[in-house]
Design a protein around this motif. Structure first.
Motif, PDB file in Angstrom:
ATOM      1  N   GLU A  44       0.875  -1.172   0.000  1.00  0.00           N
ATOM      2  CA  GLU A  44       0.000   0.000   0.000  1.00  0.00           C
ATOM      3  C   GLU A  44       0.909   1.219   0.000  1.00  0.00           C
ATOM      4  O   GLU A  44       1.725   1.380   0.914  1.00  0.00           O
ATOM      5  N   GLN A  45       0.795   2.066  -1.012  1.00  0.00           N
ATOM      6  CA  GLN A  45       1.650   3.242  -1.104  1.00  0.00           C
ATOM      7  C   GLN A  45       1.038   4.418  -0.346  1.00  0.00           C
ATOM      8  O   GLN A  45      -0.163   4.672  -0.454  1.00  0.00           O
ATOM      9  N   VAL A  46       1.877   5.118   0.400  1.00  0.00           N
ATOM     10  CA  VAL A  46       1.429   6.289   1.163  1.00  0.00           C
ATOM     11  C   VAL A  46       2.444   7.414   0.986  1.00  0.00           C
ATOM     12  O   VAL A  46       3.611   7.174   0.653  1.00  0.00           O
ATOM     13  N   ASP A  47       1.992   8.645   1.193  1.00  0.00           N
ATOM     14  CA  ASP A  47       2.928   9.763   1.133  1.00  0.00           C
ATOM     15  C   ASP A  47       3.363  10.131   2.548  1.00  0.00           C
ATOM     16  O   ASP A  47       2.900   9.565   3.535  1.00  0.00           O
ATOM     17  N   CYS A  48       4.244  11.125   2.641  1.00  0.00           N
ATOM     18  CA  CYS A  48       4.874  11.445   3.925  1.00  0.00           C
ATOM     19  C   CYS A  48       3.872  11.940   4.961  1.00  0.00           C
ATOM     20  O   CYS A  48       4.081  11.769   6.164  1.00  0.00           O
ATOM     21  N   ASP A  49       2.761  12.551   4.522  1.00  0.00           N
ATOM     22  CA  ASP A  49       1.775  13.060   5.469  1.00  0.00           C
ATOM     23  C   ASP A  49       1.044  11.940   6.202  1.00  0.00           C
ATOM     24  O   ASP A  49       0.376  12.179   7.209  1.00  0.00           O
TER      25      ASP A  49
ATOM     26  N   LYS B   9      -0.042   7.752  10.704  1.00  0.00           N
ATOM     27  CA  LYS B   9      -1.210   6.868  10.615  1.00  0.00           C
ATOM     28  C   LYS B   9      -0.786   5.478  10.143  1.00  0.00           C
ATOM     29  O   LYS B   9      -1.304   4.466  10.620  1.00  0.00           O
ATOM     30  N   ALA B  10       0.152   5.450   9.205  1.00  0.00           N
ATOM     31  CA  ALA B  10       0.635   4.168   8.703  1.00  0.00           C
ATOM     32  C   ALA B  10       1.307   3.381   9.827  1.00  0.00           C
ATOM     33  O   ALA B  10       1.132   2.157   9.929  1.00  0.00           O
ATOM     34  N   PHE B  11       2.063   4.076  10.669  1.00  0.00           N
ATOM     35  CA  PHE B  11       2.733   3.400  11.784  1.00  0.00           C
ATOM     36  C   PHE B  11       1.710   2.818  12.752  1.00  0.00           C
ATOM     37  O   PHE B  11       1.837   1.677  13.206  1.00  0.00           O
ATOM     38  N   ASP B  12       0.681   3.610  13.071  1.00  0.00           N
ATOM     39  CA  ASP B  12      -0.362   3.120  13.976  1.00  0.00           C
ATOM     40  C   ASP B  12      -1.057   1.897  13.383  1.00  0.00           C
ATOM     41  O   ASP B  12      -1.352   0.932  14.098  1.00  0.00           O
ATOM     42  N   ARG B  13      -1.332   1.924  12.089  1.00  0.00           N
ATOM     43  CA  ARG B  13      -1.970   0.789  11.436  1.00  0.00           C
ATOM     44  C   ARG B  13      -1.052  -0.436  11.435  1.00  0.00           C
ATOM     45  O   ARG B  13      -1.507  -1.565  11.598  1.00  0.00           O
ATOM     46  N   MET B  14       0.245  -0.191  11.253  1.00  0.00           N
ATOM     47  CA  MET B  14       1.198  -1.292  11.254  1.00  0.00           C
ATOM     48  C   MET B  14       1.216  -1.985  12.612  1.00  0.00           C
ATOM     49  O   MET B  14       1.236  -3.219  12.696  1.00  0.00           O
ATOM     50  N   VAL B  15       1.173  -1.211  13.680  1.00  0.00           N
ATOM     51  CA  VAL B  15       1.156  -1.772  15.030  1.00  0.00           C
ATOM     52  C   VAL B  15      -0.083  -2.635  15.233  1.00  0.00           C
ATOM     53  O   VAL B  15      -0.032  -3.673  15.918  1.00  0.00           O
ATOM     54  N   ARG B  16      -1.190  -2.251  14.598  1.00  0.00           N
ATOM     55  CA  ARG B  16      -2.435  -3.018  14.717  1.00  0.00           C
ATOM     56  C   ARG B  16      -2.526  -4.135  13.680  1.00  0.00           C
ATOM     57  O   ARG B  16      -3.550  -4.803  13.572  1.00  0.00           O
TER      58      ARG B  16
ATOM     59  N   ASP C  61      -2.773  -3.771  10.573  1.00  0.00           N
ATOM     60  CA  ASP C  61      -3.806  -3.349   9.627  1.00  0.00           C
ATOM     61  C   ASP C  61      -3.171  -2.905   8.309  1.00  0.00           C
ATOM     62  O   ASP C  61      -3.332  -1.767   7.858  1.00  0.00           O
ATOM     63  N   VAL C  62      -2.430  -3.803   7.695  1.00  0.00           N
ATOM     64  CA  VAL C  62      -1.846  -3.504   6.387  1.00  0.00           C
ATOM     65  C   VAL C  62      -1.595  -4.820   5.664  1.00  0.00           C
ATOM     66  O   VAL C  62      -1.186  -5.804   6.276  1.00  0.00           O
ATOM     67  N   ARG C  63      -1.879  -4.857   4.374  1.00  0.00           N
ATOM     68  CA  ARG C  63      -1.584  -6.030   3.558  1.00  0.00           C
ATOM     69  C   ARG C  63      -0.781  -5.586   2.357  1.00  0.00           C
ATOM     70  O   ARG C  63      -1.326  -5.109   1.378  1.00  0.00           O
ATOM     71  N   PHE C  64       0.560  -5.812   2.414  1.00  0.00           N
ATOM     72  CA  PHE C  64       1.237  -6.313   3.602  1.00  0.00           C
ATOM     73  C   PHE C  64       2.389  -5.387   3.993  1.00  0.00           C
ATOM     74  O   PHE C  64       2.990  -5.538   5.016  1.00  0.00           O
ATOM     75  N   ARG C  65       2.700  -4.456   3.116  1.00  0.00           N
ATOM     76  CA  ARG C  65       3.798  -3.534   3.353  1.00  0.00           C
ATOM     77  C   ARG C  65       3.409  -2.125   2.935  1.00  0.00           C
ATOM     78  O   ARG C  65       2.842  -1.926   1.873  1.00  0.00           O
ATOM     79  N   PHE C  66       3.738  -1.158   3.784  1.00  0.00           N
ATOM     80  CA  PHE C  66       3.610   0.238   3.383  1.00  0.00           C
ATOM     81  C   PHE C  66       4.859   0.640   2.610  1.00  0.00           C
ATOM     82  O   PHE C  66       5.985   0.283   2.990  1.00  0.00           O
ATOM     83  N   VAL C  67       4.682   1.379   1.527  1.00  0.00           N
ATOM     84  CA  VAL C  67       5.804   1.911   0.759  1.00  0.00           C
ATOM     85  C   VAL C  67       5.592   3.418   0.604  1.00  0.00           C
ATOM     86  O   VAL C  67       4.518   3.866   0.174  1.00  0.00           O
ATOM     87  N   LEU C  68       6.600   4.178   0.953  1.00  0.00           N
ATOM     88  CA  LEU C  68       6.517   5.634   0.890  1.00  0.00           C
ATOM     89  C   LEU C  68       6.659   6.120  -0.553  1.00  0.00           C
ATOM     90  O   LEU C  68       7.545   5.685  -1.277  1.00  0.00           O
ATOM     91  N   LYS C  69       5.772   7.002  -0.960  1.00  0.00           N
ATOM     92  CA  LYS C  69       5.856   7.610  -2.289  1.00  0.00           C
ATOM     93  C   LYS C  69       6.964   8.669  -2.250  1.00  0.00           C
ATOM     94  O   LYS C  69       6.736   9.827  -1.952  1.00  0.00           O
ATOM     95  N   ILE C  70       8.158   8.236  -2.558  1.00  0.00           N
ATOM     96  CA  ILE C  70       9.315   9.095  -2.367  1.00  0.00           C
ATOM     97  C   ILE C  70       9.320  10.285  -3.310  1.00  0.00           C
ATOM     98  O   ILE C  70       9.794  11.372  -2.958  1.00  0.00           O
ATOM     99  N   ASP C  71       8.770  10.119  -4.525  1.00  0.00           N
ATOM    100  CA  ASP C  71       8.769  11.241  -5.459  1.00  0.00           C
ATOM    101  C   ASP C  71       7.907  12.382  -4.943  1.00  0.00           C
ATOM    102  O   ASP C  71       8.319  13.550  -4.974  1.00  0.00           O
ATOM    103  N   GLU C  72       6.713  12.059  -4.435  1.00  0.00           N
ATOM    104  CA  GLU C  72       5.852  13.094  -3.885  1.00  0.00           C
ATOM    105  C   GLU C  72       6.447  13.694  -2.622  1.00  0.00           C
ATOM    106  O   GLU C  72       6.322  14.892  -2.370  1.00  0.00           O
ATOM    107  N   THR C  73       7.108  12.847  -1.819  1.00  0.00           N
ATOM    108  CA  THR C  73       7.742  13.340  -0.597  1.00  0.00           C
ATOM    109  C   THR C  73       8.844  14.330  -0.916  1.00  0.00           C
ATOM    110  O   THR C  73       8.943  15.401  -0.296  1.00  0.00           O
ATOM    111  N   LEU C  74       9.678  14.006  -1.896  1.00  0.00           N
ATOM    112  CA  LEU C  74      10.764  14.908  -2.275  1.00  0.00           C
ATOM    113  C   LEU C  74      10.231  16.221  -2.821  1.00  0.00           C
ATOM    114  O   LEU C  74      10.787  17.294  -2.553  1.00  0.00           O
TER     115      LEU C  74
END
Length: 229
Positions: free
Chosen positions: A184-189, A193-200, A202-215
């Motif tokens: 599941e791709q997410v941006d830096c904002d 929330k992604a960390f909280d979901r990971m602790v629960r 609640d992700v299938r199966f890996r979060f990946v940061l959208k580095i282009d949008e972040t930069l």
């Protein structure tokens, strides 16, 4: 651009999605190492204990190697998901009857959980000379009786990730078989929330940061700060 020494460079598969390939450098090689050390090939039987960010890659890789692959999980509702990833079936760890039907069955069990409470159960599911390979990082100590190992010549070992050449071999294998991680791709904002979901879980199966949008966002901040000065 950056300059690095060639022995420390990995060639990423051009035919695979880059974002979905990124976790191969973590979860992928983590599961590839036990499979290679055990010499897994077509016709052998492998079980993955735990179907999460690491375990789902083990299912994909083991199945692609031709192994009869199973998932051991306390969550029986994950059966359809496990089968969609390449598993023959899911074995509910909460069912003594189901566990009993797989006694002395597996050549290799990869444990992504590492909890001491299930170690004896997993050892009982191994064939003679089988291997329990632990990659889970549970903080509690593992306790077993020596006789659980020596009467059937069982092996226990563990590993983290792998070296550069095994990692490249894994990437080449994934390229050949079209294997990537479920992401599941997410941006830096969204990081908190992604960390909280990971602790629960609640992700299938890996979060990946959208580095282009972040930069782009960070670049905008820097330009604004320069103008303010």
């Amino acid at each position: 651009h950056m300059v690095v020494r060639e022995p420390f460079v990995l060639k990423m598969p051009e035919n695979l999605d880059m974002a979905a390939s990124a976790p191969l450098l973590c979860a992928g090689i983590t599961m590839w190492t036990p499979l290679m050390q055990a010499g897994i090939k077509k016709g052998m039987r492998v079980a993955i204990h735990g179907l999460g960010g690491v375990g789902h890659m083990g299912v994909k890789l083991a199945a692609a190697l031709g192994a009869e692959t199973y998932v051991i999980s306390r969550t029986e509702s994950k059966r359809a998901l496990a089968q969609s990833l390449g598993a023959k079936d899911l074995i509910p760890s909460t069912s003594p009857t189901a566990i009993a039907s797989f006694q002395k069955f597996f050549h290799l069990i990869i444990d992504t959980v590492g909890h001491h409470a299930v170690i004896s159960m997993l050892l009982d599911m191994l064939k003679s000379s089988g291997t329990l390979h632990i990659v889970g990082a549970h903080p509690e100590k593992i306790r077993i009786k020596p006789r659980e190992l020596y009467f059937r010549n069982l092996n226990m070992r563990g590993s983290l990730v792998g070296g550069l050449q095994p990692t490249q071999n894994m990437l080449d294998f994934c390229s050949e078989h079209g294997i990537v991680s479920e992401i599941e791709q997410v941006d830096c904002d969204y990081i908190e929330k992604a960390f909280d979901r990971m602790v629960r879980s609640d992700v299938r199966f890996r979060f990946v940061l959208k580095i282009d949008e972040t930069l782009e966002k960070f670049a905008g901040v820097e330009q604004w700060e320069e103008k303010e000065e």
